[in-house]
Design an enzyme around this catalytic site. Structure first.
Site, mmCIF file in Angstrom:
data_model
loop_
_atom_site.group_PDB
_atom_site.id
_atom_site.type_symbol
_atom_site.label_atom_id
_atom_site.label_comp_id
_atom_site.label_asym_id
_atom_site.label_seq_id
_atom_site.Cartn_x
_atom_site.Cartn_y
_atom_site.Cartn_z
ATOM 1 N N HIS A 181 0.808 -1.221 0.000
ATOM 2 C CA HIS A 181 0.000 0.000 0.000
ATOM 3 C C HIS A 181 0.837 1.266 0.000
ATOM 4 O O HIS A 181 0.333 2.330 0.379
ATOM 5 C CB HIS A 181 -0.892 0.050 1.243
ATOM 6 C CG HIS A 181 -1.964 -0.981 1.276
ATOM 7 N ND1 HIS A 181 -3.239 -0.760 0.807
ATOM 8 C CD2 HIS A 181 -1.959 -2.251 1.732
ATOM 9 C CE1 HIS A 181 -3.976 -1.841 0.987
ATOM 10 N NE2 HIS A 181 -3.212 -2.764 1.544
ATOM 11 N N LYS A 237 -7.801 13.898 5.400
ATOM 12 C CA LYS A 237 -6.890 12.748 5.297
ATOM 13 C C LYS A 237 -5.895 12.859 6.440
ATOM 14 O O LYS A 237 -5.837 13.896 7.106
ATOM 15 C CB LYS A 237 -6.149 12.738 3.966
ATOM 16 C CG LYS A 237 -5.566 14.088 3.542
ATOM 17 C CD LYS A 237 -5.043 14.080 2.129
ATOM 18 C CE LYS A 237 -6.086 14.246 1.077
ATOM 19 N NZ LYS A 237 -6.296 13.119 0.214
ATOM 20 N N ARG A 238 -5.123 11.823 6.671
ATOM 21 C CA ARG A 238 -4.065 11.923 7.675
ATOM 22 C C ARG A 238 -3.162 13.100 7.362
ATOM 23 O O ARG A 238 -2.955 13.437 6.192
ATOM 24 C CB ARG A 238 -3.214 10.642 7.663
ATOM 25 C CG ARG A 238 -3.869 9.460 8.318
ATOM 26 C CD ARG A 238 -4.074 9.691 9.771
ATOM 27 N NE ARG A 238 -2.834 9.611 10.500
ATOM 28 C CZ ARG A 238 -2.658 8.909 11.623
ATOM 29 N NH1 ARG A 238 -3.665 8.249 12.152
ATOM 30 N NH2 ARG A 238 -1.497 8.895 12.240
ATOM 31 N N LYS A 246 1.346 14.445 1.639
ATOM 32 C CA LYS A 246 -0.016 14.796 1.210
ATOM 33 C C LYS A 246 -0.153 16.304 0.997
ATOM 34 O O LYS A 246 -1.079 16.763 0.370
ATOM 35 C CB LYS A 246 -1.037 14.293 2.228
ATOM 36 C CG LYS A 246 -1.050 12.761 2.335
ATOM 37 C CD LYS A 246 -2.112 12.286 3.305
ATOM 38 C CE LYS A 246 -2.031 10.795 3.603
ATOM 39 N NZ LYS A 246 -2.817 9.953 2.705
ATOM 40 N N THR A 269 -8.349 6.872 -1.213
ATOM 41 C CA THR A 269 -9.711 6.383 -1.369
ATOM 42 C C THR A 269 -10.704 7.496 -1.040
ATOM 43 O O THR A 269 -11.834 7.473 -1.528
ATOM 44 C CB THR A 269 -9.984 5.162 -0.465
ATOM 45 O OG1 THR A 269 -9.467 5.449 0.841
ATOM 46 C CG2 THR A 269 -9.339 3.917 -1.000
ATOM 47 N N LYS A 290 -14.418 8.588 -2.722
ATOM 48 C CA LYS A 290 -15.664 8.855 -1.970
ATOM 49 C C LYS A 290 -16.192 10.235 -2.327
ATOM 50 O O LYS A 290 -17.398 10.430 -2.511
ATOM 51 C CB LYS A 290 -15.389 8.784 -0.461
ATOM 52 C CG LYS A 290 -15.005 7.402 0.023
ATOM 53 C CD LYS A 290 -14.363 7.414 1.419
ATOM 54 C CE LYS A 290 -13.635 6.108 1.668
ATOM 55 N NZ LYS A 290 -12.680 6.160 2.784
HETATM 56 O O1 CBF Z 1 -4.584 1.215 -0.094
HETATM 57 C C1 CBF Z 1 -5.294 1.886 0.871
HETATM 58 C C2 CBF Z 1 -4.570 3.156 1.287
HETATM 59 O O2 CBF Z 1 -3.452 2.771 2.073
HETATM 60 C C3 CBF Z 1 -2.690 3.876 2.570
HETATM 61 O O3 CBF Z 1 -3.515 4.678 3.376
HETATM 62 C C4 CBF Z 1 -1.578 3.312 3.458
HETATM 63 O O4 CBF Z 1 -1.705 3.323 4.645
HETATM 64 N N1 CBF Z 1 -0.498 2.821 2.930
HETATM 65 C C5 CBF Z 1 -2.151 4.696 1.406
HETATM 66 O O5 CBF Z 1 -1.409 5.796 1.892
HETATM 67 C C6 CBF Z 1 -3.290 5.166 0.511
HETATM 68 O O6 CBF Z 1 -2.768 5.793 -0.626
HETATM 69 C C7 CBF Z 1 -4.135 3.965 0.079
HETATM 70 O O7 CBF Z 1 -5.261 4.419 -0.603
#
Ligand code: CBF
Length: 815
Positions: A359, A551-552, A557, A659, A663
């Site tokens: 991810h 978002k975080r 970001k 994601t 949404k």
């Molecule tokens: O794939 C799901 C999400 O995972 C993360 O949040 C992560 O913790 N690695 C990514 O940063 C996101 O881009 C991703 O959508």
């Protein structure tokens, strides 16, 4: 056994009897919490019945199961979802009204289990929802953290973290299953197994033993009878751990030491890993999860199967990122040491059982563990890792004879600067399929982060673009829009066939429909304004452009890029009070990791800017900035339906997928974004005219980074200079120039994520946004097209792709 009835009268009867027999109270003396718990139990009963039928159907069919191993699940509130999935909301509203309460009152008692940090945990929840909806036999495994993700509050604008005691009032949605407890070992010693001449089988005598006790949450499918489960493990001390004699001697702390040590394993989500103990605890958590889960998977397998040959045909285990990757070594240990399989057979079974989803692209997010820590905590697993690596490197040597550099790069063990286990390498070596989560991400994974593996095993690499469940993120979050869509499309089947949204494109030019679309958005903005006022005290204008960045908080970001835009607007409005700018509310939402000091300072700066902007009599008429505390799934469901503009402005090549972008687009927000993660696929689908694109692409960013001088941008761009100087001058810190100096220093000194390089393009793009907003009908048309063309981003599609290309599982219908 009496089965639950399906009429209003049955439901009412069950409510009364649950209130009486389960809560032990009466209508007259019930509290609000009793009301909620009673309702939850009554709805739950309806799910239990379906779950029992699902279990029976699965037993009968003995199908191939997906086992989803994830350290995180961000499930969101359960009540609304379960009312929808059992079609009982229609009963509850009138009953509640008779009793003088609203469903919303009752829902306020529904605590969301915050068992995750962000996107990865929420994705796990979306995939589980879609698997159940598609009748895929699946079990999710995770940890029942006693304290989930911290609750965020602000004191003087600074983030303070409060513990999330999510089970304090009891969680009606889970079932303890103590009979399925497992025993897990740590530390200790290993010795040669006498019956094994190869030396590959050994015996591990753990030095510490804990119990893992499961409970499960029900995961219903929508529009189907299937109810799957997520099994969550909680650590408990073994029964002998309480030292009665020490207690008797008044040594109370010492008497419970072992209990505390054991239970700490599942105490918190993500223990702080800045200390040696914290790091060890995190690894302990990860092993605890996989050890309990694998034993449970084997137990389930053996209910209907004998021998091991069929194991990979019946069991497919998906590793959600590197956190559960120790499962590869644990399965090897179980098969070789405990079930006495020969190494090669065990390895073949293991490799055919696992798949791995990566991810991230950030090197710092790819976990590695110091060999010394693994050796101490899991001595047998370290031996197994060495053996796996030994055989793997032989394979590499055979393919690339003499290429020592490649061996070093591919090895599961990193040698320099210190010896560490590379969990992503272990995952790739031990899996059949490896997937990224968006097209660009997968391409970059194969070209950079895991390049040597992609060259060695190109067939292993797949892309499965993420998706989100439309049930939670459209139907539940945005009932007004859902009603309009259903009315337009004729029925609710779009909820399980999201491509049907395309049918909205036909009315994207119909002024009457656009008017209604806008009315829905406005009503949602009025609701959001009420939430914002309640949580921040700030009054926002529902007619202003609602510009959302949720978002975080993470440097890549680039919340700071958004903030520079806000400060530019602030400066302009102060200088030219009559300037014709589009009224905007900029809403930030997100938490920073407790140890991530630069992002905590940025949060503080956002709050400080908000305070200055919102109290400026001139500026605040056109601009508001809010940061409601404690962004979570519940708050996302409030914010997303009201958003006009979705900020997806990470540096290209850094966000794996995202994601939130999906949404927001589904709910009709227009994206302003870079060519990063799934933004690219969103733009491809909604059309370039309906997406505000700006900034460097991934290749340009990588090239620029080689010789980057942020100060040059600062010096050559007066707006940028003014924005940064406003921070440096202490404007947002009552004249204190030192408080936010680290933010300024980081931007000018390093600017790791090239925010300054993208600043001008971002500003120009925001001007295009303003221009577009001024034509409200055209904006509404673009908004409709965003929803209409985002059907691809349903997690049902994601799950179908996993099923077809990776899991090769078939649905089992439940009667
Ligand atoms: O794939 C799901 C999400 O995972 C993360 O949040 C992560 O913790 N690695 C990514 O940063 C996101 O881009 C991703 O959508």
């Amino acid at each position: 056994m009496r089965s639950v009835g399906s009429t209003l009268a049955d439901f009412e009867q069950d409510l009364i009897s649950n209130l009486y027999y389960q809560r032990g109270t009466t209508l007259e003396s019930a509290s609000g919490s009793d009301g909620y718990q009673t309702l939850a139990l009554t709805v739950r009963d309806r799910l239990v019945e379906r779950y029992a039928r699902t279990a029976a159907a699965h037993y009968e069919a003995n199908p191939r199961f997906v086992y989803y191993l994830s350290a995180e699940y961000l499930l969101g509130r359960q009540l609304g979802q379960n009312l929808l999935y059992t079609d009982t909301e229609r009963f509850v509203r009138p009953i509640a009204a008779d009793l003088g309460v609203t469903l919303e009152d009752l829902e306020s008692y529904d605590v969301e289990p915050g068992l995750g940090n962000g996107g990865l945990g929420r994705l796990a929840a979306c995939l589980m929802d879609s698997m159940a909806t598609l009748d895929i036999p699946a079990v999710g495994y995770g940890i029942r953290y006693e304290f989930g993700i911290f609750k965020q509050a602000f004191r003087d604008g600074a983030q303070v973290e409060r513990p999330d005691d999510w089970t304090f009032y009891g969680n009606p949605w889970e079932f303890p299953a103590p009979d399925d407890r497992q025993v897990v070992g740590f530390y200790g010693t290993t010795a040669a197994a006498l019956d094994d001449p190869t030396g590959l089988r050994r015996q591990w005598t753990p030095g510490e033993v804990v119990r893992g006790e499961p409970s499960h949450m029900l995961v219903p499918g929508y529009g189907t009878q299937t109810v799957n489960i997520i099994r969550l493990w909680q650590a408990r001390a073994s029964r002998q751990s309480f030292d009665l004699s020490r207690f008797g001697a008044g040594q109370y702390k010492e008497a419970v030491e072992d209990i505390v040590r054991a239970e700490n394993i599942s105490k918190v989500l993500y223990p702080d890993d800045s200390t040696e103990q914290g790091r060890e605890l995190r690894l302990k958590q990860q092993y605890f999860l996989v050890a309990c889960s694998l034993r449970d998977i084997i137990r389930r397998y053996r209910l209907r199967n004998t021998g091991w040959d069929a194991f990979p045909a019946k069991v497919v285990i998906q590793l959600n990122d590197t956190h559960p990757v120790m499962a590869v070594t644990e399965l090897m240990r179980l098969l070789v040491d405990e079930y006495k399989l020969d190494w090669d057979l065990a390895w073949s079974i293991t490799r055919r059982t696992f798949n791995y989803t990566c991810h991230t692209l950030l090197p710092e997010a790819l976990e590695t563990w110091p060999v010394a820590v693994v050796e101490r905590l899991l001595p047998r697993h370290m031996e197994i890792i060495y053996a796996i690596n030994h055989f793997f490197l032989q394979e590499v040597e055979a393919t690339y004879p003499g290429d020592l550099d490649r061996l070093r790069r591919l090895s599961i063990i990193q040698e320099e600067p210190d010896k560490r286990v590379r969990m992503a390498h272990l995952a790739v070596v031990g899996s059949t399929a490896v997937n990224g989560v968006a097209e660009l991400h997968t391409r970059l994974l194969a070209a950079t982060t895991l390049r040597d593996f992609a060259e060695l095993w190109p067939q292993k690499f797949h892309n499965v673009t993420n998706g989100v469940t439309p049930r939670r993120f459209v139907r539940l979050a945005n009932p007004r829009l859902s009603e309009l869509i259903t009315e337009r499309l004729g029925d609710e089947s779009w909820l399980t066939d999201l491509d049907r949204l395309e049918g909205l494109a036909g009315v994207a030019d119909d002024p009457a429909f656009l008017e209604r679309w806008r009315a829905v958005k406005r009503a949602n903005k009025v609701d959001l304004a009420a939430h914002v006022e309640r949580s921040t005290g700030v009054v926002i204008d529902p007619d202003a452009l609602c510009d959302v960045m949720i978002k975080r908080f993470h440097e890549y970001k680039r919340q700071h890029l958004k903030l520079l835009h806000v400060i530019m607007l602030f400066n302009r409005l102060r200088e030219h009070p009559d300037l014709d700018v589009v009224p905007r509310t900029v809403l930030f939402g997100g938490k920073a990791a407790p140890g991530y000091h630069s992002m905590k300072l940025l949060l503080r700066l956002v709050n400080a800017v908000a305070e200055t902007v919102n109290t400026d009599p001139v500026v605040s008429r056109r601009l508001k900035v809010v940061l409601p505390p404690d962004y979570n799934v519940t708050r996302a469901q409030w914010i997303i339906p009201a958003a006009d503009l979705s900020e997806q402005i990470s540096l290209a090549g850094k966000e794996a997928s995202g994601t939130g972008n999906m949404k927001l687009a589904l709910n009709g927000a227009l994206t302003i974004g870079t060519l990063d993660g799934a933004n690219i696929e969103i733009r491809d689908r909604v059309g370039a005219d309906n997406f505000f694109l700006f900034g460097l692409d991934a290749q340009e960013a990588a090239d620029l980074r080689r010789d980057y001088h942020p100060r040059a941008y600062y010096e050559s761009d007066p707006d940028l200079r003014a924005a940064i100087d406003t921070i440096a001058a202490g404007t947002f810190a009552k004249g204190d120039r030192s408080l936010f100096a680290p933010v300024v220093d980081s931007m000018l000194g390093r600017d790791e994520y090239l925010a300054l390089a993208d600043y001008r393009a971002y500003l120009e793009c925001q001007e295009r946004v303003e221009h577009a907003w001024r034509d409200q009908e055209a904006w509404a048309r673009m908004s409709v097209l965003n929803s209409a063309r985002s059907g691809f981003f349903s997690s049902d599609r994601t799950v179908r792709e996993y099923c077809d290309r990776i899991w090769r599982v078939e649905p089992v219908r439940v009667a």
